[in-house]
Scaffold this motif. Structure first.
Motif: not given
Lengths: 233, 81
Positions: A20, A23, A59-60, A63, A67, A85, A88-89, A92-93, A96-97
């Motif tokens: 990922p 963004n 899940f949030e 996080v 975090e 950063e 870290m991102q 977490f992705l 989740y996945e």
């Protein structure tokens, strides 16, 4: 110089599918989650179970809980704000996945730490190819054995404000060789066991112990300049 | 540093982690009563661990949090699609 450590590839084959990207779009408020969590906020295993059952807000909550710690971990390992950063991102992705792959044999946080460490190490290796290999032998040169022995007094950390302390700790850990700081990070900051640390990094238990001792002594030596008795804050 | 001190320091991590057998622990503690330098090193190394272990992580910067949650929402939507 040895090729990048093999421990990472095995781990990533298990957990790391896809990459990922961060963004770049303008941040916006989170949409309402379709399944509001009813789970008690301090129960990690219940939150994980709810998240696996499709409760996005559970899940949030996980996080939000971790975090800061995960960002500190990736920052300490990569020593680079942007890489930290991203790592870290991505951690977490990926968590989740691949949540369905988490079997609950360890704490969720331990599992998350392992994912984050590997993301951070990949960033580090990308930035410094052929320089980072955790599994090569490191000769003991005795440079971590104390040369100067000065006492610190009872509560040396109270001489500094919290922000100052964070900067001091981040600075001194960044001066360590990556193969030492990642072991120290897992054992003494994340409080993983020696065995879990060895498994996460693809190292032997004696190698973890040896690097941990040297990391601790080196950090003690580096903190001397801030904490020795009589040192002005 | 004396050879005895070096031996003690080589066991320092296991000593601090409560991971050594009682006889060796007793030997180390006996040495610590006699050697101020080793006592200081043991004490300051324990403090080093405690300071890092007890330190609070700094808050995640707002811009980083926004990007994290934005990416997470996209991941959630893509996993559900």
């Amino acid at each position: 110089m040895a090729a990048p450590a093999c421990c990472l590839s095995g781990f990533m084959q298990k957990w790391g599918m896809g990459t990922p990207k961060m963004n770049p779009e303008t941040p916006r408020p989170l949409p309402a989650t379709p399944l509001p969590s009813k789970v008690v906020k301090d129960d990690e295993s219940a939150l994980v179970a709810a998240a696996k059952a499709g409760d996005v807000s559970a899940f949030e909550t996980l996080v939000g809980r971790y975090e800061r710690k995960i960002f500190r971990l990736t920052q300490n390992i990569t020593q680079n704000r942007e890489d930290a950063e991203d790592a870290m991102q991505e951690a977490f992705l990926k968590a989740y996945e691949h949540l369905d792959n988490f079997e609950g044999n360890s704490r969720f946080y331990t599992w998350l730490v392992r994912i984050a460490v590997n993301q951070a190490l990949m960033k580090l290796r990308k930035r410094r190819p052929n320089q980072i290999s955790l599994d090569e032998d490191i000769e003991t040169d005795g440079d971590s054995m104390p040369r100067e022995v000065e006492d610190w007094g009872p509560s040396p950390e109270q001489r500094y404000q919290q922000t100052e302390m964070s900067e001091i700790l981040s600075g001194v850990i960044g001066e360590l060789d990556p193969s030492f700081r990642v072991v120290f990070q897992l054992r003494d900051i994340e409080e993983l066991s020696t065995e879990d640390t060895a498994e996460a990094l693809g190292l032997s238990v004696p190698a973890v112990k040896s690097r941990l001792l040297r990391a601790r002594l080196k950090l003690r030596q580096k903190l001397n300049r801030y904490f020795r008795q009589g040192e002005a804050s | 540093m004396k050879p005895k001190c070096e031996k003690i320091l080589s066991e320092l991590s296991d000593y601090l982690d409560q991971g050594i057998d009682p006889a060796l622990r007793a030997e180390i503690e006996d040495h610590l009563t006699k050697c101020k330098d080793c006592r200081v090193v043991v004490d300051t190394t324990q403090k080093t661990i405690d300071i890092f272990c007890n330190s609070e992580p700094a808050p995640l910067p707002d811009d980083a949090r926004h990007r994290l949650y934005d990416a997470l929402q996209k991941k959630i939507r893509s996993c559900r699609a």
